[in-house]
Design a protein around this motif. Structure first.
Motif, PDB file in Angstrom:
ATOM      1  N   MET A  13     -10.617   1.947  29.424  1.00 20.01           N
ATOM      2  CA  MET A  13     -10.665   0.676  28.684  1.00 20.01           C
ATOM      3  C   MET A  13      -9.627  -0.302  29.255  1.00 20.01           C
ATOM      4  O   MET A  13      -8.489   0.086  29.495  1.00 20.01           O
ATOM      5  CB  MET A  13     -10.348   0.959  27.208  1.00 20.01           C
ATOM      6  N   LEU A  14     -10.051  -1.544  29.450  1.00 23.29           N
ATOM      7  CA  LEU A  14      -9.143  -2.555  29.993  1.00 23.29           C
ATOM      8  C   LEU A  14      -8.119  -2.989  28.950  1.00 23.29           C
ATOM      9  O   LEU A  14      -8.357  -2.872  27.752  1.00 23.29           O
ATOM     10  CB  LEU A  14      -9.939  -3.793  30.406  1.00 23.29           C
ATOM     11  N   GLY A  15      -6.987  -3.524  29.429  1.00 16.40           N
ATOM     12  CA  GLY A  15      -6.051  -4.207  28.542  1.00 16.40           C
ATOM     13  C   GLY A  15      -6.509  -5.655  28.412  1.00 16.40           C
ATOM     14  O   GLY A  15      -7.345  -6.116  29.203  1.00 16.40           O
ATOM     15  N   GLU A  16      -5.948  -6.375  27.439  1.00 18.08           N
ATOM     16  CA  GLU A  16      -6.458  -7.740  27.218  1.00 18.08           C
ATOM     17  C   GLU A  16      -6.148  -8.664  28.399  1.00 18.08           C
ATOM     18  O   GLU A  16      -6.970  -9.524  28.751  1.00 18.08           O
ATOM     19  CB  GLU A  16      -5.955  -8.332  25.886  1.00 18.08           C
ATOM     20  N   GLU A  64      -5.835  -7.719  31.499  1.00 19.10           N
ATOM     21  CA  GLU A  64      -6.746  -7.311  32.570  1.00 19.10           C
ATOM     22  C   GLU A  64      -8.123  -7.935  32.361  1.00 19.10           C
ATOM     23  O   GLU A  64      -8.764  -8.411  33.303  1.00 19.10           O
ATOM     24  CB  GLU A  64      -6.866  -5.779  32.607  1.00 19.10           C
ATOM     25  N   TYR A  65      -8.550  -7.951  31.100  1.00 17.91           N
ATOM     26  CA  TYR A  65      -9.858  -8.554  30.788  1.00 17.91           C
ATOM     27  C   TYR A  65      -9.851 -10.051  31.105  1.00 17.91           C
ATOM     28  O   TYR A  65     -10.794 -10.573  31.720  1.00 17.91           O
ATOM     29  CB  TYR A  65     -10.202  -8.315  29.316  1.00 17.91           C
ATOM     30  N   ALA A  88     -11.676 -14.421  34.342  1.00 19.07           N
ATOM     31  CA  ALA A  88     -11.346 -15.656  35.071  1.00 19.07           C
ATOM     32  C   ALA A  88     -11.853 -15.563  36.512  1.00 19.07           C
ATOM     33  O   ALA A  88     -12.451 -16.512  37.036  1.00 19.07           O
ATOM     34  CB  ALA A  88      -9.839 -15.885  35.059  1.00 19.07           C
ATOM     35  N   ALA A  89     -11.657 -14.410  37.139  1.00 17.69           N
ATOM     36  CA  ALA A  89     -12.113 -14.229  38.527  1.00 17.69           C
ATOM     37  C   ALA A  89     -13.635 -14.300  38.612  1.00 17.69           C
ATOM     38  O   ALA A  89     -14.191 -14.919  39.530  1.00 17.69           O
ATOM     39  CB  ALA A  89     -11.610 -12.891  39.077  1.00 17.69           C
ATOM     40  N   PHE A 135     -15.447  -3.878  27.610  1.00 11.14           N
ATOM     41  CA  PHE A 135     -14.361  -4.434  26.794  1.00 11.14           C
ATOM     42  C   PHE A 135     -14.922  -5.513  25.858  1.00 11.14           C
ATOM     43  O   PHE A 135     -14.624  -5.523  24.660  1.00 11.14           O
ATOM     44  CB  PHE A 135     -13.279  -5.029  27.694  1.00 11.14           C
ATOM     45  N   TYR A 136     -15.746  -6.396  26.429  1.00 15.88           N
ATOM     46  CA  TYR A 136     -16.317  -7.497  25.641  1.00 15.88           C
ATOM     47  C   TYR A 136     -17.184  -6.946  24.499  1.00 15.88           C
ATOM     48  O   TYR A 136     -17.090  -7.409  23.356  1.00 15.88           O
ATOM     49  CB  TYR A 136     -17.151  -8.406  26.545  1.00 15.88           C
ATOM     50  N   ASP A 137     -18.009  -5.946  24.804  1.00 14.13           N
ATOM     51  CA  ASP A 137     -18.874  -5.349  23.782  1.00 14.13           C
ATOM     52  C   ASP A 137     -18.035  -4.738  22.660  1.00 14.13           C
ATOM     53  O   ASP A 137     -18.373  -4.868  21.479  1.00 14.13           O
ATOM     54  CB  ASP A 137     -19.763  -4.261  24.408  1.00 14.13           C
ATOM     55  N   ALA A 138     -16.939  -4.064  23.044  1.00 16.41           N
ATOM     56  CA  ALA A 138     -16.078  -3.429  22.040  1.00 16.41           C
ATOM     57  C   ALA A 138     -15.443  -4.487  21.145  1.00 16.41           C
ATOM     58  O   ALA A 138     -15.395  -4.325  19.916  1.00 16.41           O
ATOM     59  CB  ALA A 138     -15.000  -2.592  22.734  1.00 16.41           C
ATOM     60  N   VAL A 139     -14.970  -5.580  21.756  1.00 17.87           N
ATOM     61  CA  VAL A 139     -14.332  -6.648  20.972  1.00 17.87           C
ATOM     62  C   VAL A 139     -15.371  -7.318  20.066  1.00 17.87           C
ATOM     63  O   VAL A 139     -15.104  -7.578  18.880  1.00 17.87           O
ATOM     64  CB  VAL A 139     -13.665  -7.690  21.910  1.00 17.87           C
TER      65      VAL A 139
END
Lengths: 106, 218
Positions: free
Chosen positions: A1-4, A6-7, A12-13, A87-91
């Motif tokens: 799982m990414l950190g915020e 990192e997300y 952005a990239a 990450f986006y789906d989890a949030v």
């Protein structure tokens, strides 16, 4: 799982696409969060994500606005896209009942 | 302004060549002040160093090996020096002196090798953990018939070991096993002869060397 952070960096990239490089990513993150991230945080996170295979970086061309210095170009790998999507789906899932995520909020 | 920017460029000399190029370019493009630039570069260096210390190897090399081994090896260097002096006055036999000299070489070289091999990017900390005790002991060294450089006999093989460890050169398995066996045997003999049993601490680098060689061959 990414950190915020990192997300934020991967997103952005991905948004910048072919124009993704360290300074542009830094600007995107500052525009999104209202806070300037330090070069140290940015570069060490890029290194970490690259070592995990979520990003690929290479030296780009030099431009006059940069004092003739080269850019560190960034591209999100398919594995990075998947990690950001997870990450986006989890949030999105965890936020579905939160007042700030519903239309009635505010 | 331009003069102040040279301060940023000097700070950036501590970064690698490619990273220096991109960091200076990013700071220029963002129009950061020179002070902000220096702070950013310092922050990057501190973060990089902190990341290295999240591994166990730098801690083991600096505080688990170099620091205690420096004290033990200084003490043993004095023992070797005295044995040599006693050999001159026929109060010691050649075998004892040779045994001690070989042991000093083996402990110094294998210890240095392991420090160089496992903590190449934090070598400054290991060097500090070696030189601080050396300076402390030299400043307080009072021994009849011996001068203070006798404390540092172990440094030459240790420095050579560090350079071998940094190069990542590996001994053949048989040689590594031989070094480990001889070091363990001579240590046992020396401790049986009255040497402080704490000196067993100096044997593990030779065992590490043997294990490392074996891994390289499999």
């Amino acid at each position: 799982m990414l950190g915020e952070f990192e997300y934020l960096l991967i997103t952005a990239a991905a948004t910048l696409g072919e124009q993704a490089y360290s300074a542009a990513i830094q600007r995107e993150i500052a525009a999104a969060t209202g806070t300037r991230c330090s070069i140290g945080a940015l570069y060490t996170t890029i290194d970490r994500l690259e070592s995990k295979g979520l990003l690929r970086t290479w030296m780009g061309e030099a431009t006059p606005t940069r004092g003739g210095r080269a850019k560190r170009m960034v591209r999100v790998t398919p594995k990075g896209v998947q990690a950001a999507k997870d990450f986006y789906d989890a949030v999105a899932y965890i936020s579905r009942g939160a007042v700030w995520a519903t239309k009635e909020a505010g | 302004m331009h003069g102040n920017w040279s301060m940023v460029e000097r700070a950036a000399q501590l970064l690698g060549r490619e990273e220096r190029e991109t960091v200076l370019g990013d700071l220029r493009e963002a129009g950061e002040s020179p002070w902000r630039g220096v702070l950013d570069i310092a922050g990057l260096l501190v973060r990089r160093e902190a990341l290295l210390w999240r591994n166990w190897q730098p801690w083991l090399a600096a505080f688990g090996l170099t620091l205690p081994a420096s004290f033990l090896l200084m003490g043993f260097s004095v023992s070797v020096s005295y044995s040599y002096l006693h050999l001159m006055t026929a109060q010691s036999d050649v075998l004892t002196v040779v045994n001690q000299a070989v042991l000093l070489l083996a402990w110094g070289w294998t210890g240095g090798y392991v420090v160089g091999a496992i903590s190449s990017r934090t070598l400054w900390a290991s060097l500090l953990c070696c030189f601080a005790p050396c300076l402390f002991c030299i400043s307080r060294f009072r021994a009849p018939h011996l001068s203070s450089p006798c404390l540092l006999l172990f440094l030459a093989p240790a420095v050579y070991g560090v350079s071998c460890g940094l190069r990542g050169s590996r001994l053949p398995t048989n040689t590594s096993l031989g070094v480990a066996f001889v070091t363990t045997l001579l240590t046992a003999v020396a401790i049986n002869g009255g040497l402080w049993s704490m000196h067993w601490l100096l044997v593990w680098p030779s065992c590490y060397l043997a294990m490392n060689a074996e891994v390289a061959c499999t």
